[in-house]
Design an enzyme around this catalytic site. Structure first.
Site, PDB file in Angstrom:
ATOM      1  N   CYS A   1       1.968  17.177   6.316  1.00 36.36           N
ATOM      2  CA  CYS A   1       1.723  18.551   6.078  1.00 36.36           C
ATOM      3  C   CYS A   1       1.781  19.227   7.272  1.00 36.36           C
ATOM      4  O   CYS A   1       2.309  19.232   8.276  1.00 36.36           O
ATOM      5  CB  CYS A   1       0.850  18.961   5.048  1.00 36.36           C
ATOM      6  SG  CYS A   1       0.837  20.711   4.495  1.00 36.36           S
TER       7      CYS A   1
ATOM      8  N   HIS B   1       2.631  16.270   0.232  1.00 34.18           N
ATOM      9  CA  HIS B   1       1.224  15.505   0.272  1.00 34.18           C
ATOM     10  C   HIS B   1       1.366  14.410  -0.342  1.00 34.18           C
ATOM     11  O   HIS B   1       1.286  14.183  -1.814  1.00 34.18           O
ATOM     12  CB  HIS B   1       0.182  16.616  -0.384  1.00 34.18           C
ATOM     13  CG  HIS B   1      -0.179  17.642   0.326  1.00 34.18           C
ATOM     14  ND1 HIS B   1      -1.204  17.384   1.398  1.00 34.18           N
ATOM     15  CD2 HIS B   1       0.067  18.932   0.664  1.00 34.18           C
ATOM     16  CE1 HIS B   1      -1.414  18.696   2.005  1.00 34.18           C
ATOM     17  NE2 HIS B   1      -0.567  19.429   1.616  1.00 34.18           N
TER      18      HIS B   1
ATOM     19  N   GLU C   1      -0.791  12.147  -1.012  1.00 35.77           N
ATOM     20  CA  GLU C   1      -2.121  11.797  -1.553  1.00 35.77           C
ATOM     21  C   GLU C   1      -2.274  12.774  -2.677  1.00 35.77           C
ATOM     22  O   GLU C   1      -3.250  12.499  -3.622  1.00 35.77           O
ATOM     23  CB  GLU C   1      -3.253  12.107  -0.624  1.00 35.77           C
ATOM     24  CG  GLU C   1      -3.805  13.467  -0.176  1.00 35.77           C
ATOM     25  CD  GLU C   1      -2.723  14.165   0.532  1.00 35.77           C
ATOM     26  OE1 GLU C   1      -2.634  15.590   0.774  1.00 35.77           O
ATOM     27  OE2 GLU C   1      -1.804  13.646   1.086  1.00 35.77           O
TER      28      GLU C   1
END
Length: 209
Positions: free
Chosen positions: A82, A190, A192
């Protein structure tokens, strides 16, 4: 011997969720802003949520801008996420700030208004989108072509060299969602927060090489 993974702490958000995802996968990591510890790391994750101008100011104040350049020159595997992806380029329109210059190109703001056909799109781009993979890469091995990833951003990377683009996404325009050169890999989304496909990318990175 277990590899030491450094998650760079430069006062940007989202560090804890990245570290939690890595540990969930069985990869021990350290969230750190210690230049010497980062230099000793076997690989580096460079995440972040926030504004490019402040991020660059914090990196410089901590001396981490040069540490990242050194790591890149040394060939240490580095994953940008990001904001960490945006500021590896040369310049960002967000605050008109010069960035790390690890890759050639600039970061641009989505134009406003932004349309997909007759539909006006919201900025920031927030939500799930698929990525079109343009080439193979070990960090993105095993990706289902229909897999969706989670994005939150108002700016997007525009590499000067099209060959850097590994994956791209459409949101009113086509933009680079994943880039790579040498041991440097970066994603605008993202991983995660992207469920199983995102965790696969993180795991691939931690096992790469």
């Amino acid at each position: 011997m277990a590899r030491m993974i450094a998650v760079i702490d430069y006062k940007a958000g989202n560090l804890a969720s990245v570290a939690r995802a890595l540990r969930h996968l069985g990869h021990e990591c350290r969230v750190t802003h210690d230049p010497d510890e980062i230099r000793r790391a076997d690989r580096i994750v460079f995440p972040g949520v926030g504004a490019a101008e402040k991020a660059m100011a914090d990196l410089r104040a901590l001396g981490l801008d040069e540490v990242l350049r050194e790591a890149c020159r040394a060939g240490t595997p580095l994953l940008g996420i990001c904001l960490g992806t945006q500021i590896i380029f040369e310049h960002s329109e967000e605050g008109g700030v010069d960035c790390l210059g690890l890759l050639p190109g600039v970061v641009r703001r989505f134009p406003s208004p932004l349309f997909d056909g007759d539909v006006r799109l919201k900025i920031p781009h927030m939500g799930w989108n698929t990525v079109r993979w343009r080439k193979t890469h070990p960090v993105f091995a095993g990706m289902d072509p229909g897999a969706a990833f989670y994005f939150v951003h108002s700016y997007y990377p525009d590499p000067a060299d099209p060959d850097l683009v590994v994956g791209e996404t459409d949101y009113g325009r086509t933009f680079a969602a994943a880039v790579a050169r040498g041991r440097l890999v970066a994603v605008q989304f993202h991983p995660e927060k992207s469920g199983r496909p995102g965790l696969r990318i993180l795991d691939n990175f931690c096992r790469w090489g």
